[in-house]
Design a protein around this motif. Structure first.
Motif, PDB file in Angstrom:
ATOM      1  N   UNK A   1      61.977  52.917  68.777  1.00 44.17           N
ATOM      2  CA  UNK A   1      61.747  53.673  67.539  1.00 44.17           C
ATOM      3  C   UNK A   1      61.630  55.158  67.846  1.00 44.17           C
ATOM      4  N   UNK A   2      60.894  55.453  68.902  1.00 50.12           N
ATOM      5  CA  UNK A   2      60.691  56.864  69.259  1.00 50.12           C
ATOM      6  C   UNK A   2      62.039  57.527  69.528  1.00 50.12           C
ATOM      7  N   UNK A   3      62.872  56.847  70.301  1.00 49.27           N
ATOM      8  CA  UNK A   3      64.159  57.462  70.622  1.00 49.27           C
ATOM      9  C   UNK A   3      65.038  57.566  69.375  1.00 49.27           C
ATOM     10  N   UNK A   4      64.895  56.591  68.488  1.00 51.44           N
ATOM     11  CA  UNK A   4      65.668  56.635  67.241  1.00 51.44           C
ATOM     12  C   UNK A   4      65.247  57.838  66.398  1.00 51.44           C
ATOM     13  N   UNK A   5      63.933  58.053  66.316  1.00 50.16           N
ATOM     14  CA  UNK A   5      63.430  59.213  65.574  1.00 50.16           C
ATOM     15  C   UNK A   5      63.969  60.503  66.191  1.00 50.16           C
ATOM     16  N   UNK A   6      63.912  60.567  67.513  1.00 49.26           N
ATOM     17  CA  UNK A   6      64.391  61.759  68.219  1.00 49.26           C
ATOM     18  C   UNK A   6      65.854  62.009  67.928  1.00 49.26           C
ATOM     19  N   UNK A   7      66.600  60.924  67.933  1.00 48.81           N
ATOM     20  CA  UNK A   7      68.041  60.999  67.668  1.00 48.81           C
ATOM     21  C   UNK A   7      68.297  61.555  66.269  1.00 48.81           C
ATOM     22  N   UNK A   8      67.568  61.027  65.309  1.00 47.75           N
ATOM     23  CA  UNK A   8      67.752  61.453  63.919  1.00 47.75           C
ATOM     24  C   UNK A   8      67.370  62.921  63.737  1.00 47.75           C
ATOM     25  N   UNK A   9      66.266  63.317  64.379  1.00 53.05           N
ATOM     26  CA  UNK A   9      65.836  64.713  64.260  1.00 53.05           C
ATOM     27  C   UNK A   9      66.892  65.628  64.875  1.00 53.05           C
TER      28      UNK A   9
ATOM     29  N   UNK B   1      61.764  59.033  57.083  1.00 53.05           N
ATOM     30  CA  UNK B   1      62.538  60.078  56.407  1.00 53.05           C
ATOM     31  C   UNK B   1      61.714  61.351  56.265  1.00 53.05           C
ATOM     32  N   UNK B   2      60.443  61.178  55.898  1.00 56.70           N
ATOM     33  CA  UNK B   2      59.564  62.334  55.721  1.00 56.70           C
ATOM     34  C   UNK B   2      59.375  63.054  57.057  1.00 56.70           C
ATOM     35  N   UNK B   3      59.170  62.264  58.094  1.00 56.05           N
ATOM     36  CA  UNK B   3      58.966  62.814  59.434  1.00 56.05           C
ATOM     37  C   UNK B   3      60.172  63.643  59.873  1.00 56.05           C
ATOM     38  N   UNK B   4      61.353  63.042  59.743  1.00 59.68           N
ATOM     39  CA  UNK B   4      62.587  63.728  60.138  1.00 59.68           C
ATOM     40  C   UNK B   4      62.755  65.013  59.334  1.00 59.68           C
ATOM     41  N   UNK B   5      62.502  64.899  58.032  1.00 57.10           N
ATOM     42  CA  UNK B   5      62.690  66.028  57.126  1.00 57.10           C
ATOM     43  C   UNK B   5      61.799  67.212  57.513  1.00 57.10           C
ATOM     44  N   UNK B   6      60.511  66.922  57.697  1.00 60.26           N
ATOM     45  CA  UNK B   6      59.555  68.000  57.978  1.00 60.26           C
ATOM     46  C   UNK B   6      59.822  68.626  59.347  1.00 60.26           C
ATOM     47  N   UNK B   7      60.027  67.784  60.360  1.00 63.29           N
ATOM     48  CA  UNK B   7      60.274  68.319  61.702  1.00 63.29           C
ATOM     49  C   UNK B   7      61.556  69.151  61.718  1.00 63.29           C
ATOM     50  N   UNK B   8      62.563  68.669  61.017  1.00 62.75           N
ATOM     51  CA  UNK B   8      63.831  69.387  60.945  1.00 62.75           C
ATOM     52  C   UNK B   8      63.640  70.780  60.328  1.00 62.75           C
ATOM     53  N   UNK B   9      62.915  70.826  59.222  1.00 61.81           N
ATOM     54  CA  UNK B   9      62.711  72.114  58.535  1.00 61.81           C
ATOM     55  C   UNK B   9      61.964  73.099  59.427  1.00 61.81           C
TER      56      UNK B   9
ATOM     57  N   UNK C   1      73.720  49.934  59.130  1.00 59.10           N
ATOM     58  CA  UNK C   1      72.664  48.967  58.822  1.00 59.10           C
ATOM     59  C   UNK C   1      72.491  47.931  59.933  1.00 59.10           C
ATOM     60  N   UNK C   2      73.632  47.342  60.317  1.00 57.35           N
ATOM     61  CA  UNK C   2      73.599  46.304  61.336  1.00 57.35           C
ATOM     62  C   UNK C   2      73.032  46.808  62.653  1.00 57.35           C
ATOM     63  N   UNK C   3      73.456  47.984  63.048  1.00 56.95           N
ATOM     64  CA  UNK C   3      73.029  48.552  64.325  1.00 56.95           C
ATOM     65  C   UNK C   3      71.524  48.795  64.325  1.00 56.95           C
ATOM     66  N   UNK C   4      71.031  49.390  63.225  1.00 53.27           N
ATOM     67  CA  UNK C   4      69.606  49.704  63.165  1.00 53.27           C
ATOM     68  C   UNK C   4      68.772  48.431  63.158  1.00 53.27           C
ATOM     69  N   UNK C   5      69.233  47.401  62.434  1.00 56.49           N
ATOM     70  CA  UNK C   5      68.506  46.125  62.400  1.00 56.49           C
ATOM     71  C   UNK C   5      68.374  45.523  63.780  1.00 56.49           C
ATOM     72  N   UNK C   6      69.449  45.652  64.567  1.00 58.13           N
ATOM     73  CA  UNK C   6      69.454  45.001  65.875  1.00 58.13           C
ATOM     74  C   UNK C   6      68.537  45.702  66.864  1.00 58.13           C
ATOM     75  N   UNK C   7      68.048  46.874  66.526  1.00 59.72           N
ATOM     76  CA  UNK C   7      67.181  47.603  67.456  1.00 59.72           C
ATOM     77  C   UNK C   7      65.812  46.953  67.540  1.00 59.72           C
TER      78      UNK C   7
END
Lengths: 166, 121
Positions: free
Chosen positions: A5-13, A56-64, A160-166
């Motif tokens: 999850x952490x790496x996924x968040x990092x990736x999204x940010x 989503x909120x986390x990504x949004x705020x950190x991004x801004x 969707x499929x990829x994220x579910x499999x994580x």
């Protein structure tokens, strides 16, 4: 939090951050301040549907905050933060109703983003002068929001499929 | 169903924008005074009828305001985005040019221009 999850968040940010950068380079001279494509919102929107509101909120705020510090000023970060917060609130509530698809949620988000910025400008600059731009910002928020929403829906369908499999 | 709602939302917002715009087109009147405020405080007011070029130098930066042909425009600015320069010329009451980084707002006001000719603080 799981490492995945952490790496996924990092990736999204990182992704949202890169989109902000591209957006920043693409700034088209406009006679309306604040018209933007809102590319980074694709990531926030996808995160909202794939991983939920908190992510989503986390990504949004950190991004801004990151983008504000990197290419803008503190003032610009405040404007974006206001826009993003209002946009996020509206998007989450619309999604909750279950009556709108991703384009609809994204349109509302885009429009809310612009309205949020006008509100902050009105407070910071102590002027109502910007309400004059409201119709143009409504249209731009609507059109870019729709485009971002359609793109987001395609991404969610494929990821969707990829994220579910994580 | 969702698709229909999305389209309706799109339509409603566009309609609202159109109404706002139409309303401002109908109610707009030619302005007479250019009011410059920085950070909410008035910097100066100038007649829209008198041609002039003014450097607005503040702690935030410099913008060049040009009044010519009954219109006001910002021609130069040392702000990072330069959005105020690309904003269109203004002439009607309530129209404005905004430079967010410099907290600068240039607004058109109505009223009699003879009362406010070139008063600078």
């Amino acid at each position: 939090m799981k490492p995945r999850r952490i790496s996924l968040y990092g990736l999204l940010i990182a992704l949202a951050f890169v989109f902000s950068y591209i957006e920043n380079m693409l700034t088209i001279p406009m006679w309306i301040p604040g018209i933007k494509l809102g590319l980074a919102n694709v990531v926030v929107l996808a995160a909202l549907y794939l991983l939920g509101g908190r992510c989503a909120l986390f990504v949004s705020v950190v991004r801004v905050v990151l983008a504000g510090l990197s290419y803008g000023s503190v003032t610009m970060a405040i404007y974006s933060l206001a826009g993003c917060s209002l946009s996020f609130l509206i998007m989450v509530s619309l999604k909750q109703t279950g009556r709108f698809g991703m384009p609809g949620v994204s349109i509302a988000g885009g429009v809310a983003h612009n309205i949020g910025q006008i509100i902050v400008a009105a407070i910071l600059l102590e002027t109502t002068a910007l309400t004059y731009y409201l119709p143009f910002l409504l249209v731009s928020g609507c059109v870019t929001g729709a485009a971002i929403g359609v793109a987001g829906a395609e991404i969610v369908k494929r990821a969707e499929g990829i994220v579910r499999s994580l | 169903m969702k698709r229909k709602n999305d389209l309706m939302l799109f339509g409603v917002i566009l309609l609202a924008a159109l109404l706002f715009w139409g309303y401002s087109l109908i109610t707009r009147t030619e302005g007479s005074t250019v009011v410059v405020t920085v950070d909410g405080a008035e910097f100066g007011r100038y007649s829209l009828l008198m041609e002039r070029e003014t450097e607005i130098v503040t702690e935030y930066g410099t913008n060049t305001l040009v009044i010519a042909g009954g219109m006001a425009t910002v021609t130069e600015a040392d702000c990072p985005d330069g959005l105020c320069v690309s904003q269109r010329d203004i002439r009607y009451e309530g129209e404005s040019i905004v430079c967010l980084p410099h907290k600068l707002v240039v607004t058109i006001e109505g009223g009699l221009s003879s009362e406010v000719d070139g008063v600078v603080k």
